[in-house]
Design an enzyme around this catalytic site. Structure first.
Site, PDB file in Angstrom:
ATOM      1  N   THR A  65      -4.323   5.855   0.632  1.00  0.00           N
ATOM      2  CA  THR A  65      -3.413   6.915   0.174  1.00  0.00           C
ATOM      3  C   THR A  65      -3.459   8.153   1.075  1.00  0.00           C
ATOM      4  O   THR A  65      -4.493   8.421   1.714  1.00  0.00           O
ATOM      5  CB  THR A  65      -3.809   7.336  -1.253  1.00  0.00           C
ATOM      6  OG1 THR A  65      -3.070   8.481  -1.641  1.00  0.00           O
ATOM      7  CG2 THR A  65      -5.295   7.661  -1.371  1.00  0.00           C
ATOM      8  N   ASP A  66      -2.368   8.913   1.064  1.00  0.00           N
ATOM      9  CA  ASP A  66      -2.357  10.184   1.819  1.00  0.00           C
ATOM     10  C   ASP A  66      -3.254  11.236   1.160  1.00  0.00           C
ATOM     11  O   ASP A  66      -3.571  12.260   1.779  1.00  0.00           O
ATOM     12  CB  ASP A  66      -0.926  10.713   1.975  1.00  0.00           C
ATOM     13  CG  ASP A  66      -0.219  11.032   0.668  1.00  0.00           C
ATOM     14  OD1 ASP A  66      -0.789  10.768  -0.414  1.00  0.00           O
ATOM     15  OD2 ASP A  66       0.919  11.548   0.721  1.00  0.00           O
ATOM     16  N   GLU A  67      -3.667  10.987  -0.108  1.00  0.00           N
ATOM     17  CA  GLU A  67      -4.469  12.009  -0.810  1.00  0.00           C
ATOM     18  C   GLU A  67      -5.830  12.221  -0.161  1.00  0.00           C
ATOM     19  O   GLU A  67      -6.487  13.225  -0.419  1.00  0.00           O
ATOM     20  CB  GLU A  67      -4.636  11.630  -2.290  1.00  0.00           C
ATOM     21  CG  GLU A  67      -3.309  11.531  -2.997  1.00  0.00           C
ATOM     22  CD  GLU A  67      -3.392  11.701  -4.505  1.00  0.00           C
ATOM     23  OE1 GLU A  67      -4.455  12.067  -5.025  1.00  0.00           O
ATOM     24  OE2 GLU A  67      -2.363  11.464  -5.160  1.00  0.00           O
ATOM     25  N   TYR A  72     -10.449  10.699  -7.616  1.00  0.00           N
ATOM     26  CA  TYR A  72      -9.671   9.545  -7.107  1.00  0.00           C
ATOM     27  C   TYR A  72      -9.618   9.569  -5.583  1.00  0.00           C
ATOM     28  O   TYR A  72      -9.973   8.582  -4.915  1.00  0.00           O
ATOM     29  CB  TYR A  72      -8.247   9.574  -7.680  1.00  0.00           C
ATOM     30  CG  TYR A  72      -7.272   8.688  -6.911  1.00  0.00           C
ATOM     31  CD1 TYR A  72      -7.394   7.300  -6.934  1.00  0.00           C
ATOM     32  CD2 TYR A  72      -6.237   9.258  -6.150  1.00  0.00           C
ATOM     33  CE1 TYR A  72      -6.510   6.497  -6.208  1.00  0.00           C
ATOM     34  CE2 TYR A  72      -5.354   8.457  -5.433  1.00  0.00           C
ATOM     35  CZ  TYR A  72      -5.497   7.080  -5.461  1.00  0.00           C
ATOM     36  OH  TYR A  72      -4.628   6.285  -4.744  1.00  0.00           O
ATOM     37  N   LYS A 120     -11.172   6.973  -2.709  1.00  0.00           N
ATOM     38  CA  LYS A 120     -10.358   6.265  -1.709  1.00  0.00           C
ATOM     39  C   LYS A 120     -10.817   6.646  -0.295  1.00  0.00           C
ATOM     40  O   LYS A 120     -10.863   5.801   0.602  1.00  0.00           O
ATOM     41  CB  LYS A 120      -8.870   6.590  -1.883  1.00  0.00           C
ATOM     42  CG  LYS A 120      -8.221   6.043  -3.137  1.00  0.00           C
ATOM     43  CD  LYS A 120      -8.186   4.529  -3.224  1.00  0.00           C
ATOM     44  CE  LYS A 120      -7.217   3.881  -2.257  1.00  0.00           C
ATOM     45  NZ  LYS A 120      -7.090   2.415  -2.504  1.00  0.00           N
TER      46      LYS A 120
HETATM   47  P1  NAD Z   1      -1.916   0.259 -10.112  1.00  0.00           P
HETATM   48  O1  NAD Z   1      -2.862   1.099 -10.917  1.00  0.00           O
HETATM   49  O2  NAD Z   1      -0.519   0.087 -10.580  1.00  0.00           O
HETATM   50  O3  NAD Z   1      -2.512  -1.210  -9.942  1.00  0.00           O
HETATM   51  C1  NAD Z   1      -3.864  -1.433  -9.661  1.00  0.00           C
HETATM   52  C2  NAD Z   1      -4.149  -2.922  -9.859  1.00  0.00           C
HETATM   53  O4  NAD Z   1      -5.526  -3.139  -9.568  1.00  0.00           O
HETATM   54  C3  NAD Z   1      -3.915  -3.390 -11.296  1.00  0.00           C
HETATM   55  O5  NAD Z   1      -3.228  -4.610 -11.300  1.00  0.00           O
HETATM   56  C4  NAD Z   1      -5.316  -3.542 -11.868  1.00  0.00           C
HETATM   57  O6  NAD Z   1      -5.423  -4.551 -12.862  1.00  0.00           O
HETATM   58  C5  NAD Z   1      -6.114  -3.905 -10.614  1.00  0.00           C
HETATM   59  N1  NAD Z   1      -7.527  -3.533 -10.726  1.00  0.00           N
HETATM   60  C6  NAD Z   1      -8.026  -2.328 -11.111  1.00  0.00           C
HETATM   61  N2  NAD Z   1      -9.380  -2.370 -11.131  1.00  0.00           N
HETATM   62  C7  NAD Z   1      -9.732  -3.631 -10.736  1.00  0.00           C
HETATM   63  C8  NAD Z   1     -10.970  -4.296 -10.547  1.00  0.00           C
HETATM   64  N3  NAD Z   1     -12.137  -3.676 -10.782  1.00  0.00           N
HETATM   65  N4  NAD Z   1     -10.959  -5.579 -10.117  1.00  0.00           N
HETATM   66  C9  NAD Z   1      -9.788  -6.217  -9.879  1.00  0.00           C
HETATM   67  N5  NAD Z   1      -8.589  -5.657 -10.071  1.00  0.00           N
HETATM   68  C10 NAD Z   1      -8.544  -4.367 -10.488  1.00  0.00           C
HETATM   69  O7  NAD Z   1      -1.975   0.876  -8.644  1.00  0.00           O
HETATM   70  P2  NAD Z   1      -0.817   1.052  -7.558  1.00  0.00           P
HETATM   71  O8  NAD Z   1      -0.124   2.316  -7.818  1.00  0.00           O
HETATM   72  O9  NAD Z   1      -0.053  -0.207  -7.454  1.00  0.00           O
HETATM   73  O10 NAD Z   1      -1.704   1.249  -6.239  1.00  0.00           O
HETATM   74  C11 NAD Z   1      -2.161   0.126  -5.499  1.00  0.00           C
HETATM   75  C12 NAD Z   1      -2.968   0.608  -4.318  1.00  0.00           C
HETATM   76  O11 NAD Z   1      -2.171   1.439  -3.497  1.00  0.00           O
HETATM   77  C13 NAD Z   1      -4.187   1.440  -4.721  1.00  0.00           C
HETATM   78  O12 NAD Z   1      -5.252   1.101  -3.865  1.00  0.00           O
HETATM   79  C14 NAD Z   1      -3.737   2.881  -4.501  1.00  0.00           C
HETATM   80  O13 NAD Z   1      -4.836   3.693  -4.174  1.00  0.00           O
HETATM   81  C15 NAD Z   1      -2.798   2.707  -3.323  1.00  0.00           C
HETATM   82  N6  NAD Z   1      -1.706   3.703  -3.234  1.00  0.00           N
HETATM   83  C16 NAD Z   1      -0.911   3.966  -4.315  1.00  0.00           C
HETATM   84  C17 NAD Z   1       0.147   4.860  -4.177  1.00  0.00           C
HETATM   85  C18 NAD Z   1       1.079   5.168  -5.325  1.00  0.00           C
HETATM   86  O14 NAD Z   1       1.913   6.055  -5.224  1.00  0.00           O
HETATM   87  N7  NAD Z   1       1.014   4.459  -6.451  1.00  0.00           N
HETATM   88  C19 NAD Z   1       0.378   5.500  -2.949  1.00  0.00           C
HETATM   89  C20 NAD Z   1      -0.486   5.219  -1.875  1.00  0.00           C
HETATM   90  C21 NAD Z   1      -1.508   4.302  -2.017  1.00  0.00           C
HETATM   91  O1  DAU Z   2       0.132  10.442  -2.757  1.00  0.00           O
HETATM   92  C1  DAU Z   2      -0.175   9.135  -3.132  1.00  0.00           C
HETATM   93  C2  DAU Z   2      -0.706   9.114  -4.549  1.00  0.00           C
HETATM   94  O2  DAU Z   2       0.400   9.383  -5.409  1.00  0.00           O
HETATM   95  C3  DAU Z   2      -1.367   7.798  -4.917  1.00  0.00           C
HETATM   96  O3  DAU Z   2      -2.498   7.606  -4.111  1.00  0.00           O
HETATM   97  C4  DAU Z   2      -1.770   7.797  -6.402  1.00  0.00           C
HETATM   98  O4  DAU Z   2      -2.300   6.519  -6.753  1.00  0.00           O
HETATM   99  C5  DAU Z   2      -0.538   8.073  -7.220  1.00  0.00           C
HETATM  100  O5  DAU Z   2      -0.885   8.142  -8.600  1.00  0.00           O
HETATM  101  C6  DAU Z   2       0.128   9.387  -6.791  1.00  0.00           C
HETATM  102  O6  DAU Z   2      -0.693  10.532  -7.142  1.00  0.00           O
HETATM  103  P1  DAU Z   2      -0.078  11.879  -7.729  1.00  0.00           P
HETATM  104  O7  DAU Z   2      -1.127  12.622  -8.440  1.00  0.00           O
HETATM  105  O8  DAU Z   2       0.704  12.604  -6.687  1.00  0.00           O
HETATM  106  O9  DAU Z   2       1.014  11.227  -8.760  1.00  0.00           O
HETATM  107  P2  DAU Z   2       1.406  11.586 -10.258  1.00  0.00           P
HETATM  108  O10 DAU Z   2       2.605  10.764 -10.592  1.00  0.00           O
HETATM  109  O11 DAU Z   2       0.247  11.543 -11.188  1.00  0.00           O
HETATM  110  O12 DAU Z   2       1.869  13.108 -10.150  1.00  0.00           O
HETATM  111  C7  DAU Z   2       2.926  13.497  -9.274  1.00  0.00           C
HETATM  112  C8  DAU Z   2       3.098  15.000  -9.395  1.00  0.00           C
HETATM  113  O13 DAU Z   2       3.616  15.307 -10.700  1.00  0.00           O
HETATM  114  C9  DAU Z   2       1.808  15.769  -9.283  1.00  0.00           C
HETATM  115  O14 DAU Z   2       2.057  17.013  -8.639  1.00  0.00           O
HETATM  116  C10 DAU Z   2       1.385  16.020 -10.729  1.00  0.00           C
HETATM  117  C11 DAU Z   2       2.729  16.154 -11.436  1.00  0.00           C
HETATM  118  N1  DAU Z   2       2.749  15.722 -12.852  1.00  0.00           N
HETATM  119  C12 DAU Z   2       2.285  14.471 -13.141  1.00  0.00           C
HETATM  120  C13 DAU Z   2       2.281  14.007 -14.437  1.00  0.00           C
HETATM  121  C14 DAU Z   2       1.753  12.622 -14.778  1.00  0.00           C
HETATM  122  C15 DAU Z   2       3.262  16.536 -13.834  1.00  0.00           C
HETATM  123  O15 DAU Z   2       3.728  17.668 -13.570  1.00  0.00           O
HETATM  124  N2  DAU Z   2       3.273  16.082 -15.129  1.00  0.00           N
HETATM  125  C16 DAU Z   2       2.793  14.858 -15.479  1.00  0.00           C
HETATM  126  O16 DAU Z   2       2.793  14.517 -16.695  1.00  0.00           O
END
Ligand code: NAD
Ligand code: DAU
Length: 351
Positions: A132-134, A157, A161
């Site tokens: 992730t970019d975080e 988180y 990562k």
């Molecule tokens: P998600 O939470 O939707 O899915 C995570 C999956 O991992 C689920 O299917 C869950 O069952 C599985 N999992 C969790 N713990 C586990 C364990 N201990 N053993 C086996 N499986 C397990 O997540 P996502 O949003 O699809 O993100 C996927 C990946 O991409 C993550 O590594 C996240 O850090 C990265 N990522 C997410 C975003 C985003 O915006 N969602 C952006 C950049 C990177």
């Molecule tokens: O940047 C990549 C990341 O983006 C991934 O690595 C994470 O897995 C993914 O969850 C996401 O993280 P964020 O914290 O940016 O996403 P989230 O959807 O939780 O929040 C997006 C923005 O919205 C953030 O500034 C917080 C705000 N927010 C979020 C929620 C859930 C609100 O204002 N209200 C809310 O209820």
């Protein structure tokens, strides 16, 4: 040698799009989806491809090193694309240790198995970590994250990562495992669990519930359609340089409040509600602790070296996403009611 790719977290949001892309685009590969099916994992996401002959599912927790070893043996795993993680920042603030276990120890378990199984010839194998970019921390009003930006994680988180990224790099340096890492911005799209901003707010607008905006609402994120992230992962896996990092982003920055207002407008149109009706649900609430002000990705490297760029505009992607949620209310009800567990038992208890 035909590839047998272990995709971890394949039942989750991004993982399910990656699994579908690989299963359908590469019928000559075996795709093994390893997932513990936590609250975020949902096999309903993959119903359309679950009967494909090159698709396999293993319900395994990546904390279980012996089970991972058995899956490598059983399927002759040649490559790993690792997405399984605890992924929600707010949950990491409540329970940091869950993130340490899955994101750090789980990743090291996978690295250890790959190292042991592939030691005879590392050059035939890739361990790809989806990150992730975080990990880069927060930006001010200007500037972008590049692949050389220093790590500065601010939430449990992102710290977990960042740690897993470091372990992946360390295994390349120390043991000569061939690795790739990509760091992506915020994804949105179908199958997104309704705890994250966009799907939560879509669900709340449908149900006319308050839209809880953290702080002043001026936090900025760079949004990418999930199918474009899956294509980027395919591109990095096949064309990316070994032991390199690629930043992936949408070239698409939005302040939360502007995005929320656009979402309200589009939802009012699609639901046949009066213009401005959903905006009245906006409610400012207490801020997230350690809330990163702005993320923005410089995706020049993947664009110029590998030829990847997003295929849909934000307006197109958001419209497709809203349509998907309006057409899949059953999916939303299942993941929000816990009925999914019944589905899983019914489908798999006798297999
Ligand atoms: P998600 O939470 O939707 O899915 C995570 C999956 O991992 C689920 O299917 C869950 O069952 C599985 N999992 C969790 N713990 C586990 C364990 N201990 N053993 C086996 N499986 C397990 O997540 P996502 O949003 O699809 O993100 C996927 C990946 O991409 C993550 O590594 C996240 O850090 C990265 N990522 C997410 C975003 C985003 O915006 N969602 C952006 C950049 C990177
Ligand atoms: O940047 C990549 C990341 O983006 C991934 O690595 C994470 O897995 C993914 O969850 C996401 O993280 P964020 O914290 O940016 O996403 P989230 O959807 O939780 O929040 C997006 C923005 O919205 C953030 O500034 C917080 C705000 N927010 C979020 C929620 C859930 C609100 O204002 N209200 C809310 O209820």
């Amino acid at each position: 040698m035909s590839k047998k790719i272990l995709i971890t977290g394949g039942a989750g949001f991004i993982g399910s799009h990656v699994v579908r892309l690989f299963v359908t685009k590469y019928p000559e590969y075996n795709i093994i989806n390893l997932d513990a099916l936590t609250y975020a994992g949902n096999l309903e996401n993959l119903k359309d491809i679950e009967d494909n002959s090159n698709y396999f599912f293993e319900r395994i927790n990546i904390l279980d090193a012996e089970a991972i070893n058995n899956v490598f043996e059983k399927h002759g795993i040649t490559d790993v694309i690792h997405l399984a993680a605890e992924s929600h920042v707010d949950r990491s603030i409540l329970s940091p240790l869950d993130f340490v276990y899955t994101n750090i120890i789980g990743t090291v378990n996978l690295l250890n198995t790959a190292k042991a199984k592939w030691a005879a010839n590392f050059s035939n194998h890739i361990f790809y970590h989806v990150s992730t970019d975080e990990v880069y921390g927060a930006l001010g009003d200007t500037g972008f994250f590049t692949e050389t930006t220093s790590y500065h994680p601010n939430s449990p988180y992102s710290a977990s990562k960042a740690s897993s990224d470091h372990f992946v790099r360390a295994y390349a340096e120390t043991y000569h495992l061939q690795t790739k890492i990509s760091n992506c911005s915020n994804n949105y799209g179908p199958n997104h669990f309704p705890e994250k901003l966009i799907p939560l707010f879509i669900n709340n607008i449908i149900n006319k519930k308050p839209l809880p905006v953290y702080g002043d609402g001026k936090y900025t994120r760079d949004w990418l359609f999930v199918k474009d992230h899956a294509i980027a992962i395919d591109t990095v896996f096949h064309k990316g340089e070994v032991n390199e990092t690629y930043n992936i982003g949408g070239f698409n920055e939005w302040k939360n409040i502007d995005l929320i207002k656009l979402l309200c407008t589009l939802m009012d149109e699609k639901l046949g509600r009066q213009a401005g009706e959903s905006e009245q649900l906006i409610t400012y609430v207490k801020d997230r602790p350690g809330h990163d002000r702005r993320y923005a990705i410089d995706a020049t490297k993947i664009n110029t070296k590998l030829g990847w760029k997003p295929s849909v505009t934000f307006e197109q992607g958001l419209s497709l996403t809203i349509d998907w949620y309006l057409q899949n209310t059953e999916w939303l009800q299942h993941v929000t009611s816990g009925a999914y567990q019944n589905y899983y038992n019914e489908m798999y208890s006798n297999r």
